[in-house]
Design an enzyme around this catalytic site. Structure first.
Site, PDB file in Angstrom:
ATOM      1  N   ALA A  11       0.845  -1.205   0.000  1.00 49.00           N
ATOM      2  CA  ALA A  11       0.000   0.000   0.000  1.00 49.00           C
ATOM      3  C   ALA A  11       0.872   1.244   0.000  1.00 49.00           C
ATOM      4  CB  ALA A  11      -0.911  -0.008   1.231  1.00 49.00           C
ATOM      5  N   GLY A  12       1.861   1.279  -0.896  1.00 40.78           N
ATOM      6  CA  GLY A  12       2.800   2.403  -0.926  1.00 40.78           C
ATOM      7  C   GLY A  12       2.416   3.432  -1.972  1.00 40.78           C
ATOM      8  N   GLU A 162       4.261   0.053 -13.827  1.00 38.07           N
ATOM      9  CA  GLU A 162       3.568   1.324 -13.603  1.00 38.07           C
ATOM     10  C   GLU A 162       4.451   2.478 -14.059  1.00 38.07           C
ATOM     11  OE1 GLU A 162       0.362   1.958 -12.779  1.00 38.07           O
ATOM     12  OE2 GLU A 162       1.195   3.843 -13.504  1.00 38.07           O
ATOM     13  N   ALA A 165       4.254   9.129 -12.463  1.00 34.50           N
ATOM     14  CA  ALA A 165       5.295   9.903 -11.780  1.00 34.50           C
ATOM     15  C   ALA A 165       4.666  10.499 -10.532  1.00 34.50           C
ATOM     16  CB  ALA A 165       5.829  11.002 -12.688  1.00 34.50           C
ATOM     17  N   LYS A 221      10.141  -1.342 -18.736  1.00 31.62           N
ATOM     18  CA  LYS A 221      10.000  -0.462 -17.570  1.00 31.62           C
ATOM     19  C   LYS A 221      11.359   0.084 -17.132  1.00 31.62           C
ATOM     20  CE  LYS A 221       8.843   1.744 -14.047  1.00 31.62           C
ATOM     21  NZ  LYS A 221       8.124   2.986 -14.023  1.00 31.62           N
ATOM     22  N   LEU A 222      12.343  -0.802 -17.003  1.00 27.50           N
ATOM     23  CA  LEU A 222      13.682  -0.340 -16.620  1.00 27.50           C
ATOM     24  C   LEU A 222      14.217   0.639 -17.666  1.00 27.50           C
ATOM     25  CD1 LEU A 222      15.612  -3.522 -15.386  1.00 27.50           C
ATOM     26  CD2 LEU A 222      14.488  -1.759 -14.026  1.00 27.50           C
ATOM     27  N   SER A 270      18.731  20.855 -13.371  1.00 31.36           N
ATOM     28  CA  SER A 270      18.387  20.854 -11.951  1.00 31.36           C
ATOM     29  C   SER A 270      19.606  20.505 -11.116  1.00 31.36           C
ATOM     30  CB  SER A 270      17.289  19.826 -11.683  1.00 31.36           C
ATOM     31  OG  SER A 270      17.791  18.517 -11.902  1.00 31.36           O
ATOM     32  N   VAL A 271      19.370  20.466  -9.818  1.00 30.45           N
ATOM     33  CA  VAL A 271      20.425  20.080  -8.885  1.00 30.45           C
ATOM     34  C   VAL A 271      20.708  18.576  -8.973  1.00 30.45           C
ATOM     35  CG1 VAL A 271      18.659  19.997  -7.096  1.00 30.45           C
ATOM     36  CG2 VAL A 271      21.023  20.175  -6.413  1.00 30.45           C
ATOM     37  N   GLY A 274      16.255  12.917  -8.339  1.00 30.24           N
ATOM     38  CA  GLY A 274      16.131  12.075  -7.148  1.00 30.24           C
ATOM     39  C   GLY A 274      14.957  11.139  -7.341  1.00 30.24           C
ATOM     40  N   CYS A 277      13.214   5.695  -7.802  1.00 32.37           N
ATOM     41  CA  CYS A 277      13.323   4.733  -8.911  1.00 32.37           C
ATOM     42  C   CYS A 277      14.444   4.962  -9.914  1.00 32.37           C
ATOM     43  CB  CYS A 277      11.995   4.645  -9.634  1.00 32.37           C
ATOM     44  SG  CYS A 277      10.736   3.938  -8.554  1.00 32.37           S
ATOM     45  N   GLN A 279      17.584   6.091  -9.971  1.00 31.62           N
ATOM     46  CA  GLN A 279      18.906   5.543  -9.644  1.00 31.62           C
ATOM     47  C   GLN A 279      18.836   4.025  -9.473  1.00 31.62           C
ATOM     48  OE1 GLN A 279      21.727   7.572  -7.201  1.00 31.62           O
ATOM     49  NE2 GLN A 279      21.752   5.897  -5.758  1.00 31.62           N
TER      50      GLN A 279
HETATM   51  N1  LIG Z   1       7.177   5.335  -6.366  1.00 34.32           N
HETATM   52  C1  LIG Z   1       6.906   5.436  -7.652  1.00 34.32           C
HETATM   53  O1  LIG Z   1       6.615   6.507  -8.162  1.00 34.32           O
HETATM   54  C2  LIG Z   1       6.935   4.243  -8.543  1.00 34.32           C
HETATM   55  C3  LIG Z   1       7.356   3.009  -8.071  1.00 34.32           C
HETATM   56  N2  LIG Z   1       7.372   1.908  -8.909  1.00 34.32           N
HETATM   57  C4  LIG Z   1       7.748   0.602  -8.391  1.00 34.32           C
HETATM   58  O2  LIG Z   1       6.677   0.109  -7.582  1.00 34.32           O
HETATM   59  C5  LIG Z   1       7.189  -0.682  -6.497  1.00 34.32           C
HETATM   60  C6  LIG Z   1       6.676  -0.144  -5.182  1.00 34.32           C
HETATM   61  O3  LIG Z   1       7.160   1.172  -5.016  1.00 34.32           O
HETATM   62  P1  LIG Z   1       6.561   2.147  -3.916  1.00 34.32           P
HETATM   63  O4  LIG Z   1       5.081   2.035  -3.893  1.00 34.32           O
HETATM   64  O5  LIG Z   1       7.179   3.471  -4.159  1.00 34.32           O
HETATM   65  O6  LIG Z   1       7.158   1.480  -2.575  1.00 34.32           O
HETATM   66  P2  LIG Z   1       6.716   1.727  -1.077  1.00 34.32           P
HETATM   67  O7  LIG Z   1       7.877   1.390  -0.238  1.00 34.32           O
HETATM   68  O8  LIG Z   1       6.051   3.070  -0.960  1.00 34.32           O
HETATM   69  O9  LIG Z   1       5.560   0.636  -0.825  1.00 34.32           O
HETATM   70  C7  LIG Z   1       5.770  -0.725  -0.769  1.00 34.32           C
HETATM   71  C8  LIG Z   1       4.899  -1.306   0.343  1.00 34.32           C
HETATM   72  O10 LIG Z   1       4.941  -2.728   0.273  1.00 34.32           O
HETATM   73  C9  LIG Z   1       4.838  -3.242   1.601  1.00 34.32           C
HETATM   74  N3  LIG Z   1       5.304  -4.633   1.652  1.00 34.32           N
HETATM   75  C10 LIG Z   1       6.561  -5.105   1.427  1.00 34.32           C
HETATM   76  N4  LIG Z   1       6.577  -6.456   1.513  1.00 34.32           N
HETATM   77  C11 LIG Z   1       5.306  -6.851   1.799  1.00 34.32           C
HETATM   78  C12 LIG Z   1       4.689  -8.122   1.982  1.00 34.32           C
HETATM   79  N5  LIG Z   1       5.403  -9.246   1.866  1.00 34.32           N
HETATM   80  N6  LIG Z   1       3.379  -8.147   2.255  1.00 34.32           N
HETATM   81  C13 LIG Z   1       2.662  -6.996   2.355  1.00 34.32           C
HETATM   82  N7  LIG Z   1       3.176  -5.767   2.171  1.00 34.32           N
HETATM   83  C14 LIG Z   1       4.487  -5.693   1.889  1.00 34.32           C
HETATM   84  C15 LIG Z   1       5.674  -2.284   2.426  1.00 34.32           C
HETATM   85  O11 LIG Z   1       5.309  -2.346   3.780  1.00 34.32           O
HETATM   86  C16 LIG Z   1       5.336  -0.933   1.757  1.00 34.32           C
HETATM   87  O12 LIG Z   1       4.280  -0.266   2.420  1.00 34.32           O
HETATM   88  C17 LIG Z   1       8.717  -0.650  -6.648  1.00 34.32           C
HETATM   89  O13 LIG Z   1       9.113  -1.781  -7.372  1.00 34.32           O
HETATM   90  C18 LIG Z   1       8.959   0.601  -7.474  1.00 34.32           C
HETATM   91  O14 LIG Z   1      10.136   0.507  -8.242  1.00 34.32           O
HETATM   92  C19 LIG Z   1       6.944   1.993 -10.190  1.00 34.32           C
HETATM   93  C20 LIG Z   1       6.491   3.178 -10.699  1.00 34.32           C
HETATM   94  C21 LIG Z   1       6.443   4.402  -9.920  1.00 34.32           C
HETATM   95  O1  LIG Z   2       9.386   4.221 -11.888  1.00 32.83           O
HETATM   96  C1  LIG Z   2       9.135   5.230 -11.282  1.00 32.83           C
HETATM   97  O2  LIG Z   2       9.186   5.363 -10.070  1.00 32.83           O
HETATM   98  C2  LIG Z   2       8.758   6.483 -11.987  1.00 32.83           C
HETATM   99  O3  LIG Z   2       9.971   7.261 -12.110  1.00 32.83           O
HETATM  100  C3  LIG Z   2       9.773   8.551 -12.677  1.00 32.83           C
HETATM  101  O4  LIG Z   2       8.849   9.299 -11.882  1.00 32.83           O
HETATM  102  P1  LIG Z   2       9.278  10.054 -10.541  1.00 32.83           P
HETATM  103  O5  LIG Z   2      10.602   9.568 -10.095  1.00 32.83           O
HETATM  104  O6  LIG Z   2       8.129   9.931  -9.620  1.00 32.83           O
HETATM  105  O7  LIG Z   2       9.374  11.590 -10.956  1.00 32.83           O
HETATM  106  P2  LIG Z   2       9.981  12.339 -12.246  1.00 32.83           P
HETATM  107  O8  LIG Z   2       9.031  13.387 -12.658  1.00 32.83           O
HETATM  108  O9  LIG Z   2      10.422  11.416 -13.296  1.00 32.83           O
HETATM  109  O10 LIG Z   2      11.258  13.060 -11.632  1.00 32.83           O
HETATM  110  C4  LIG Z   2      12.404  12.329 -11.220  1.00 32.83           C
HETATM  111  C5  LIG Z   2      13.513  13.298 -10.848  1.00 32.83           C
HETATM  112  O11 LIG Z   2      14.047  13.943 -11.991  1.00 32.83           O
HETATM  113  C6  LIG Z   2      14.052  15.343 -11.804  1.00 32.83           C
HETATM  114  N1  LIG Z   2      13.864  16.005 -13.109  1.00 32.83           N
HETATM  115  C7  LIG Z   2      12.852  15.631 -13.927  1.00 32.83           C
HETATM  116  C8  LIG Z   2      12.667  16.245 -15.140  1.00 32.83           C
HETATM  117  C9  LIG Z   2      13.543  17.256 -15.557  1.00 32.83           C
HETATM  118  O12 LIG Z   2      13.438  17.837 -16.656  1.00 32.83           O
HETATM  119  N2  LIG Z   2      14.556  17.597 -14.714  1.00 32.83           N
HETATM  120  C10 LIG Z   2      14.736  17.001 -13.498  1.00 32.83           C
HETATM  121  O13 LIG Z   2      15.680  17.345 -12.772  1.00 32.83           O
HETATM  122  C11 LIG Z   2      12.922  15.594 -10.829  1.00 32.83           C
HETATM  123  O14 LIG Z   2      13.044  16.818 -10.169  1.00 32.83           O
HETATM  124  C12 LIG Z   2      13.056  14.405  -9.897  1.00 32.83           C
HETATM  125  O15 LIG Z   2      14.022  14.640  -8.924  1.00 32.83           O
HETATM  126  C13 LIG Z   2       9.174   8.410 -14.075  1.00 32.83           C
HETATM  127  O16 LIG Z   2       8.908   9.723 -14.602  1.00 32.83           O
HETATM  128  C14 LIG Z   2       7.885   7.604 -14.031  1.00 32.83           C
HETATM  129  O17 LIG Z   2       7.402   7.410 -15.354  1.00 32.83           O
HETATM  130  C15 LIG Z   2       8.174   6.252 -13.373  1.00 32.83           C
HETATM  131  O18 LIG Z   2       6.980   5.504 -13.275  1.00 32.83           O
END
Ligand SMILES: NC(=O)C1=CN([C@@H]2O[C@H](COP(=O)(O)OP(=O)(O)OC[C@H]3O[C@@H](n4cnc5c(N)ncnc54)[C@H](O)[C@@H]3O)[C@@H](O)[C@H]2O)C=CC1
Ligand SMILES: O=C(O)[C@H]1O[C@H](OP(=O)(O)OP(=O)(O)OC[C@H]2O[C@@H](n3ccc(=O)[nH]c3=O)[C@H](O)[C@@H]2O)[C@H](O)[C@@H](O)[C@@H]1O
Length: 463
Positions: A11-12, A162, A165, A221-222, A270-271, A274, A277, A279
């Protein structure tokens, strides 16, 4: 097959918003999001929807519409798995911090735990959907675990990465550029793909729903993240060259971005990027390439990270150099701590590393961020383990008021591009700072001419 019940494990930042939108758009499907983290589930269930754990514009409205109707948050993982026809795995997949692949490979222990739990609990056939970002060929591992349950249940594995952003999650989910679904290409696989296509087709035009084999989907995705991050590192690399040549990075970005083959997006210097995902996913790609012996491919992508680390350090060094080569005992005010605007997420935020570098030089850092709680700032710094947490709390102060944060500072550094920073009373900030008053605009969002008129010395990125 028609899906009636969905379970999402995790539920993240992804599981919460993604499932909230599916529940909103598909009122006939019951969606249960489960997590081991009780506090997180309690926050998703909080009566006050403004207290849900993920800040995203528009998300609280979506949650209040669907929660209790067909959207549920629970810690009863077994029950939700057992009842569901389709299970999304949306757990974290961070970079490994130990053992083989430390610092590069994805840590799949939570994914494996999920698979084992699904295998143990399931009493009926299920479609298991990889929503987390995973190394290419992870579906093979999942299949291996799930097929050895011994209780005769059949599983289909789909990859449905997914692309949302943070900061625009709801908008991205409601109007995605594309939805990607990978699965087996035999008859059973195609049926599973179709079941998931039918869910998204409730609100996404069919031509935007791409179907592929499972490996292409995992790798895309990667790769998508690697391409996006590469654009940021490319423009940031040029920002340094601009600073030496009197070219202006904003003008350069506009000039190259108007070429329709290049396009205007993701060219904001930008700076440094971050987030949880970019990195992690590039390092994972580098690790995969190296594990196939593809040294040049690995080195090529690793350079995107090297450039990003350089950009963060360069920003901190510029502050030190401009403040006459010493920041010892000087207050530097940070506006912004989140890794980008409109999110409360700080994972891998450039602010953390810039602060760490300045603290190493004994600076005092005052932090203000509109959505990041005080404790998170200390947690982020303590996690680096550069110095004791006592020292961090002595050198860093977090403020609830931006004007207080900037008071008596030698310099203000903009770390996040929050819109509100543009509209502050900068004269008031100037009056309360030490002189000369410096601004280091790590996001190029402030009006340079206007601030110079007030008396500030401005240092943007790339000009
Ligand atoms: N944050 C983002 O914007 C994006 C993230 N992703 C990918 O989605 C995945 C999840 O990322 P976030 O939602 O950001 O992570 P998150 O850390 O916010 O959420 C993950 C959740 O899963 C729970 N969890 C872990 N193991 C568990 C288990 N065995 N049973 C039940 N719950 C469990 C954790 O407690 C945590 O609340 C990662 O692989 C990430 O790379 C993909 C696209 C965008
Ligand atoms: O896999 C993921 O987690 C996600 O990673 C990124 O999304 P996110 O990291 O949430 O945010 P971005 O808008 O991509 O920004 C990432 C970083 O790059 C920086 N950035 C972005 C755009 C830009 O022109 N310059 C710049 O410095 C942002 O400030 C931020 O620190 C991708 O945009 C999503 O499509 C993807 O699903």
């Amino acid at each position: 097959m028609t899906v009636k019940k969905i379970c999402c494990i995790g539920a993240g930042y992804v599981g919460g918003p993604t499932m909230a939108v599916i529940a909103k758009q598909c009122p006939d499907i019951q969606v249960t999001v489960v997590d081991l983290n009780e506090a997180r589930i309690a926050a998703w269930n909080d009566h006050d929807v403004n207290k849900i754990p993920v800040y995203e514009p528009g998300l609280s409205e979506v949650v209040s519409e669907a929660r209790g109707r067909n959207l549920f948050f629970s810690t009863d993982v077994d029950q939700a798995i057992n009842e569901a026809d389709m299970i999304f795995i949306s757990v974290n997949t961070p970079t490994k911090t130990y053992g083989a692949g430390k610092g590069q490979a994805a840590d799949l222990k939570w994914i494996e735990l999920c698979a084992r739990q699904i295998a143990r609990v399931s009493k009926s056939d299920k479609i298991v959907v990889e929503k987390s970002t995973l190394p290419v060929r992870t579906a093979r591992t999942l299949k291996d675990i799930l097929q050895h349950t011994g209780n005769g249940v059949k599983f289909q594995i789909l990859s449905n990465p997914e692309f949302l952003a943070e900061g625009t999650a709801v908008e991205d989910l409601l109007k995605p550029d594309r939805v990607l679904i990978g699965g087996d290409q035999d008859e059973e696989g195609k049926k599973a793909i179709e079941a998931l296509v039918n869910i998204y087709a409730q609100w996404v035009p069919r031509e935007r729903i791409l179907t592929t084999n499972v490996w292409s989907s995992e790798l895309s995705k990667l790769t998508a993240n690697a391409f996006l991050a590469q654009r940021v590192s490319s423009i940031n690399a040029l920002s340094e060259l601009c600073e030496h040549t009197e070219a202006d990075i904003n003008e350069v970005a506009r000039a190259i971005g108007t070429d329709s083959r290049i396009g205007p997006k993701f060219l904001k210097a930008s700076v440094g990027f971050g987030g949880s995902c970019f990195q992690k996913d590039i390092l994972n790609l580098v690790y995969i390439a190296r594990s196939y012996g593809l040294t040049e491919v690995a080195d090529y992508w690793e350079q995107v990270i090297i450039m990003n680390d350089h950009q963060k350090k360069r920003f901190a060094n510029k502050i030190i150099k401009t403040l006459y080569n010493t920041v010892n005992g000087k207050k530097i005010a940070f506006l912004g701590w989140a890794f980008k605007k409109d999110t409360n997420d700080t994972r891998e935020s450039a602010a953390i590393y810039v602060a760490d570098h300045l603290l190493y030089e004994q600076a005092h850092v005052g932090v203000y961020d509109p959505k990041v709680p005080e404790q998170q700032v200390y947690t982020d710094l303590d996690y680096l383990a550069t110095r004791s947490s006592d020292e961090n709390s002595k050198l860093v102060q977090v403020y609830n008021d931006p004007y207080e944060a900037c008071k008596d500072a030698h310099a203000v550094a903009i770390l996040t591009e929050w819109d509100e920073f543009k509209h502050y009373d900068w004269q008031r900030i100037y009056d309360n700072m030490l002189k000369p008053a410096h601004i280091f605009d790590g996001r190029n969002i402030l009006d340079k001419a206007k601030l110079e008129n007030i008396g500030f010395k401005i240092c943007p990125i790339g000009s």
